[in-house]
Design a protein around this motif. Structure first.
Motif, PDB file in Angstrom:
ATOM      1  N   PHE A 177      16.747 -12.529  16.208  1.00  0.00           N
ATOM      2  CA  PHE A 177      15.798 -13.143  17.260  1.00  0.00           C
ATOM      3  C   PHE A 177      15.922 -13.457  18.612  1.00  0.00           C
ATOM      4  O   PHE A 177      15.074 -13.512  19.440  1.00  0.00           O
ATOM      5  N   ASP A 178      17.445 -13.643  18.653  1.00  0.00           N
ATOM      6  CA  ASP A 178      17.827 -13.899  20.160  1.00  0.00           C
ATOM      7  C   ASP A 178      17.608 -12.459  20.755  1.00  0.00           C
ATOM      8  O   ASP A 178      16.967 -12.701  22.273  1.00  0.00           O
ATOM      9  N   ILE A 179      17.674 -11.394  20.535  1.00  0.00           N
ATOM     10  CA  ILE A 179      17.362 -10.069  21.115  1.00  0.00           C
ATOM     11  C   ILE A 179      15.790 -10.000  21.550  1.00  0.00           C
ATOM     12  O   ILE A 179      15.623  -9.689  22.414  1.00  0.00           O
ATOM     13  N   TYR A 180      15.196 -10.336  20.291  1.00  0.00           N
ATOM     14  CA  TYR A 180      13.760 -10.246  20.596  1.00  0.00           C
ATOM     15  C   TYR A 180      13.333 -11.162  21.877  1.00  0.00           C
ATOM     16  O   TYR A 180      12.542 -10.819  22.664  1.00  0.00           O
ATOM     17  N   LEU A 181      13.726 -12.484  21.887  1.00  0.00           N
ATOM     18  CA  LEU A 181      13.394 -13.411  22.689  1.00  0.00           C
ATOM     19  C   LEU A 181      13.709 -13.004  24.249  1.00  0.00           C
ATOM     20  O   LEU A 181      13.111 -13.276  25.094  1.00  0.00           O
ATOM     21  N   ARG A 182      15.078 -12.696  24.093  1.00  0.00           N
ATOM     22  CA  ARG A 182      15.774 -12.748  25.525  1.00  0.00           C
ATOM     23  C   ARG A 182      15.172 -11.436  26.339  1.00  0.00           C
ATOM     24  O   ARG A 182      15.209 -11.486  27.379  1.00  0.00           O
ATOM     25  N   HIS A 183      14.900 -10.444  25.562  1.00  0.00           N
ATOM     26  CA  HIS A 183      14.410  -9.298  26.070  1.00  0.00           C
ATOM     27  C   HIS A 183      12.832  -9.183  26.442  1.00  0.00           C
ATOM     28  O   HIS A 183      12.365  -8.447  26.953  1.00  0.00           O
ATOM     29  N   SER A 184      12.098 -10.228  26.092  1.00  0.00           N
ATOM     30  CA  SER A 184      10.626 -10.316  25.984  1.00  0.00           C
ATOM     31  C   SER A 184      10.226 -10.288  27.318  1.00  0.00           C
ATOM     32  O   SER A 184       8.943  -9.802  27.557  1.00  0.00           O
ATOM     33  N   LEU A 185      10.982 -10.657  28.408  1.00  0.00           N
ATOM     34  CA  LEU A 185      10.146 -10.801  29.854  1.00  0.00           C
ATOM     35  C   LEU A 185      11.097  -9.865  30.786  1.00  0.00           C
ATOM     36  O   LEU A 185      10.894 -10.022  31.811  1.00  0.00           O
ATOM     37  N   TYR A 186      11.629  -8.662  30.151  1.00  0.00           N
ATOM     38  CA  TYR A 186      12.133  -7.693  30.817  1.00  0.00           C
ATOM     39  C   TYR A 186      11.262  -6.991  31.767  1.00  0.00           C
ATOM     40  O   TYR A 186      11.395  -6.617  32.785  1.00  0.00           O
TER      41      TYR A 186
ATOM     42  N   LYS B 268       6.344  -3.105  13.288  1.00  0.00           N
ATOM     43  CA  LYS B 268       7.188  -2.524  13.356  1.00  0.00           C
ATOM     44  C   LYS B 268       8.727  -3.864  13.454  1.00  0.00           C
ATOM     45  O   LYS B 268       9.686  -3.527  13.013  1.00  0.00           O
ATOM     46  N   LEU B 269       8.417  -4.814  14.419  1.00  0.00           N
ATOM     47  CA  LEU B 269       9.322  -5.836  14.608  1.00  0.00           C
ATOM     48  C   LEU B 269       9.524  -6.747  13.165  1.00  0.00           C
ATOM     49  O   LEU B 269      10.479  -6.811  12.636  1.00  0.00           O
ATOM     50  N   CYS B 270       8.424  -6.862  12.521  1.00  0.00           N
ATOM     51  CA  CYS B 270       8.384  -7.705  11.331  1.00  0.00           C
ATOM     52  C   CYS B 270       9.279  -6.655  10.118  1.00  0.00           C
ATOM     53  O   CYS B 270      10.095  -7.281   9.368  1.00  0.00           O
ATOM     54  N   GLN B 271       8.887  -5.488  10.017  1.00  0.00           N
ATOM     55  CA  GLN B 271       9.758  -4.597   9.061  1.00  0.00           C
ATOM     56  C   GLN B 271      11.259  -4.522   9.381  1.00  0.00           C
ATOM     57  O   GLN B 271      12.037  -4.663   8.419  1.00  0.00           O
ATOM     58  N   GLN B 272      11.448  -4.756  10.690  1.00  0.00           N
ATOM     59  CA  GLN B 272      13.131  -4.874  11.045  1.00  0.00           C
ATOM     60  C   GLN B 272      13.555  -5.990  10.395  1.00  0.00           C
ATOM     61  O   GLN B 272      14.764  -6.191  10.097  1.00  0.00           O
ATOM     62  N   VAL B 273      12.949  -6.974  10.612  1.00  0.00           N
ATOM     63  CA  VAL B 273      13.353  -8.376  10.076  1.00  0.00           C
ATOM     64  C   VAL B 273      13.567  -8.241   8.384  1.00  0.00           C
ATOM     65  O   VAL B 273      14.492  -8.638   7.956  1.00  0.00           O
TER      66      VAL B 273
END
Length: 204
Positions: A93-102, A134-139
């Protein structure tokens, strides 16, 4: 020759999406015209319409670029997850959130979310939903691997638990996107606290 044309097509598409991302961030989604994107990308307006039906579709393409890079980065967590389940979920989740505003600003996310909600059955709305899935499936895949490795109980339904975790994280992300004053560390802290309440994560 076919390979060259395909590479040229991919290059043009990438230039369109990257130009749109820069312009949307600087001037806002509503403040940018297709003509300006075409000029910045070095293509004709007709070329953009060969790829996309609307400016909204271009925005969803930027979201797709963001999400696909996030998923690629998340695979590193799945390859070698931390031994403790809670730490593994936090890392993903850190990856998801930190990259979200790239590539996207909060305003861009709000525009994309709004369009997907208003037009859920449109190609744009379905594409946005597909990216979420796709994100949900990765989790879910991460939890399945953690169960296989013994970090969580073997009786846990990783599909249901993964969806609960993802949806909870996603609601926090929506709150983050709506609040221009909230920074990424604040939402990461909130998501970690929420994930920690899941009893299954305390078993590893």
């Amino acid at each position: 020759m076919t390979g060259l044309r395909q590479r040229q097509k991919i290059d043009r598409d990438r230039r369109i999406v990257e130009a749109a991302a820069r312009l949307f961030r600087e001037f806002g989604f509503e403040g940018v015209k297709i003509e300006t994107i075409a000029e910045q990308a070095g293509v004709s307006v007709g070329t953009i319409y060969n790829y996309y039906e609307s400016k909204g579709d271009v925005l969803i393409a930027v979201v797709s670029l963001e999400v696909n890079e996030v998923i690629s980065a998340g695979e590193s967590v799945l390859a070698r997850p931390p031994a403790r389940a809670a730490d593994a979920v936090d890392a993903l989740f850190d990856i998801y959130l930190r990259h979200s505003l790239y590539y996207l600003s909060k305003e861009m996310w709000r525009a994309a979310m709004s369009m997907s909600i208003l037009h859920p059955d449109s190609p744009l709305g379905r594409h946005y939903g597909h990216l979420d899935e796709k994100l949900c499936q990765q989790v879910c895949r991460l939890l399945a691997k953690l169960r296989q490795e013994g970090s969580i109980d073997a009786t846990v339904d990783t599909e249901i638990t993964g969806r609960i975790l993802f949806n909870t994280m996603n609601m926090s992300f929506m709150t983050f996107v709506k609040d221009d004053g909230m920074d990424v560390e604040t939402v990461i802290g909130a998501v970690r606290r929420q994930s920690a309440t899941m009893v299954v994560l305390g078993n590893g």
